[in-house]
Design a protein around this motif. Structure first.
Motif: not given
Length: 224
Positions: A154-158, A144-146, A49-57
């Motif tokens: 090398s992560e995408e913005i959540d 700014a820290r995030a 569920i975390r992956a689904f939410i943070l991807a913006g789905n």
């Protein structure tokens, strides 16, 4: 439940994961059994569920649907991770918990507070953190820290980092309002300083509010 339950809250880039790791290490050196976990997530279904939410789905489904997904993840997390650990006398440190749903969905202004409270009661079923540490800093600093952390990894913005500054300012206000409403449970930590200073402030609060966990005798414990 024999284990103590400590939750860490705050906006983006507040340093929760760093401070959880430091507190976990400190308590383990004292012989304590510690479980560090996170929300959304912390159990297999909740991580999906975390992956689904943070991807913006979930965002197109609306704020209430998103809150329902957070609640489903929390129920699975409590049932399969948090509650069993506490019953086994393991102390649990959790990166975000129910206060984050109040704050993030509340900051959107699209979910009635009464609905959020109803979902919280259903998910928690009486479970309450022994202590909640709210790491507070200006949202401009946290974002700014995030952003710097994201570039390093090398992560995408959540989903939530992508919200505008107005949202993040409201988020901060909501966390501080929660602390004012429940001062017996919540402690606000100034996170706009070095990690070492924040760690020291956290330990002072843990030692004061949960003295047995911190290896100190409670006052008058030996008085008949």
């Amino acid at each position: 439940m024999a284990g103590k339950f400590i939750t860490f809250e705050g906006g983006e880039g507040a340093g929760k994961s760093t401070q959880i790791a430091r507190l976990k290490s400190r308590l383990e050196r004292m012989g304590k059994t510690i479980l560090a976990t996170r929300e959304p997530g912390g159990s297999p279904y909740a991580e999906d569920i975390r992956a689904f939410i943070l991807a913006g789905n979930a965002k197109p489904l609306g704020a209430f649907a998103e809150a329902l997904l957070f609640t489903a993840a929390r129920i699975d997390h409590i049932d399969h991770t948090i509650a069993p650990a506490l019953r086994a006398e393991t102390h649990v440190l959790c990166d975000r918990f129910a206060d984050s749903t109040r704050a993030y969905q509340g900051a959107s202004g699209e979910v009635e507070p009464a609905l959020i409270r109803s979902l919280e009661r259903a998910a928690l079923n009486g479970l309450r953190p022994d202590l909640t540490l709210i790491l507070d800093l200006p949202p401009e600093t946290g974002l700014a820290r995030a952003g710097a952390r994201r570039e390093t990894r090398s992560e995408e913005i959540d989903r939530f980092e992508a919200e505008d500054l107005t949202f993040h300012r409201k988020l901060r206000e909501t966390f501080l309002a929660i602390a004012r409403t429940e001062p017996d449970r919540c402690a606000v930590i100034d996170a706009d300083r070095s990690a070492d200073d924040v760690e020291g402030a956290i330990w002072e609060i843990v030692s004061s509010q949960l003295p047995r966990l911190a290896g100190q005798r409670e006052r008058n414990a030996d008085v008949a």
